[in-house]
Design an enzyme around this catalytic site. Structure first.
Site, PDB file in Angstrom:
ATOM      1  CG  HIS A  23       9.873   4.678  -4.652  1.00 41.70           C
ATOM      2  ND1 HIS A  23       9.152   3.556  -5.280  1.00 41.70           N
ATOM      3  CD2 HIS A  23       9.529   5.639  -5.214  1.00 41.70           C
ATOM      4  CE1 HIS A  23       8.584   4.025  -6.084  1.00 41.70           C
ATOM      5  NE2 HIS A  23       8.702   5.370  -6.329  1.00 41.70           N
ATOM      6  CG  ASP A  57       5.638  -0.135  -4.621  1.00 40.82           C
ATOM      7  OD1 ASP A  57       5.852   0.758  -5.008  1.00 40.82           O
ATOM      8  OD2 ASP A  57       5.120  -0.963  -5.585  1.00 40.82           O
ATOM      9  CG  ASN A 103      11.173   7.629  -9.461  1.00 39.77           C
ATOM     10  OD1 ASN A 103      12.386   7.667  -9.996  1.00 39.77           O
ATOM     11  ND2 ASN A 103      10.455   6.493  -9.360  1.00 39.77           N
ATOM     12  CG  HIS A 158       5.198   8.127  -5.030  1.00 42.72           C
ATOM     13  ND1 HIS A 158       4.218   8.672  -5.646  1.00 42.72           N
ATOM     14  CD2 HIS A 158       5.928   7.330  -5.392  1.00 42.72           C
ATOM     15  CE1 HIS A 158       4.749   8.435  -6.696  1.00 42.72           C
ATOM     16  NE2 HIS A 158       5.746   7.406  -6.723  1.00 42.72           N
ATOM     17  N   GLY A 174      10.355   8.610 -14.541  1.00 43.02           N
ATOM     18  CA  GLY A 174       9.813   7.366 -14.177  1.00 43.02           C
ATOM     19  C   GLY A 174       8.701   7.360 -13.361  1.00 43.02           C
ATOM     20  CD  GLN A 175       5.689  11.987 -10.327  1.00 40.46           C
ATOM     21  OE1 GLN A 175       6.248  12.795 -10.864  1.00 40.46           O
ATOM     22  NE2 GLN A 175       4.893  12.213  -9.357  1.00 40.46           N
TER      23      GLN A 175
END
Ligand code: 5GP
Ligand code: ZN
Length: 114
Positions: A102, A30, A87, A100, A93-94
């Protein structure tokens, strides 16, 4: 998918630190890490959100989790612990609309998340 930043990353049109790749997925670091280890694992198939998976996509979601576990092991997180986060849509909070997951680790995680 045109104009998708993660499609551009997996097509190597945007540079990223890719740490794993196979026929189905790519894993990369990230750009704005929220923990000492913060890796993203994405499918090569463009699916905007987890809510938009079709029946045939669920084995791919399982494969992503296998890859996450292997990366966590390589990074020495298996015994310490790690968090897997997806998310989905705005309230969660996407910000990038290509599924994806995390992988977060290397520090104490708090609960509940913010
Ligand atoms: P979300 O908020 O959608 O769950 O997570 C998107 C993640 O993608 C964020 O953690 C953000 O830092 C990361 N990100 C956004 N753009 C880029 C980029 O161009 N390169 C990399 N490596 N990560 C990105
Ligand atoms: Zn995409």
């Amino acid at each position: 998918m045109k104009d998708c930043i993660f499609c551009k990353i997996l097509q190597k049109q945007i540079p990223s630190k890719i740490i794993y790749e196979d026929d189905l997925v790519v894993a990369f670091e990230d750009v704005n890490p929220q923990a000492p280890i913060h890796t993203l694992v994405i499918p090569k198939k463009h699916i905007p959100t987890i809510a938009e998976c079709h029946e045939e996509d669920y084995s791919l979601i399982g494969h992503i989790h296998k890859v996450i576990n292997e990366i966590a092991k390589q990074k020495g997180l298996t015994e310490r612990g790690y968090r897997i986060v997806n998310n989905c849509n705005a309230e969660a909070g996407q910000t990038v609309f290509h599924i994806h997951f995390h992988l977060l680790g290397g520090r104490l995680m708090h609960w509940p998340p913010g």
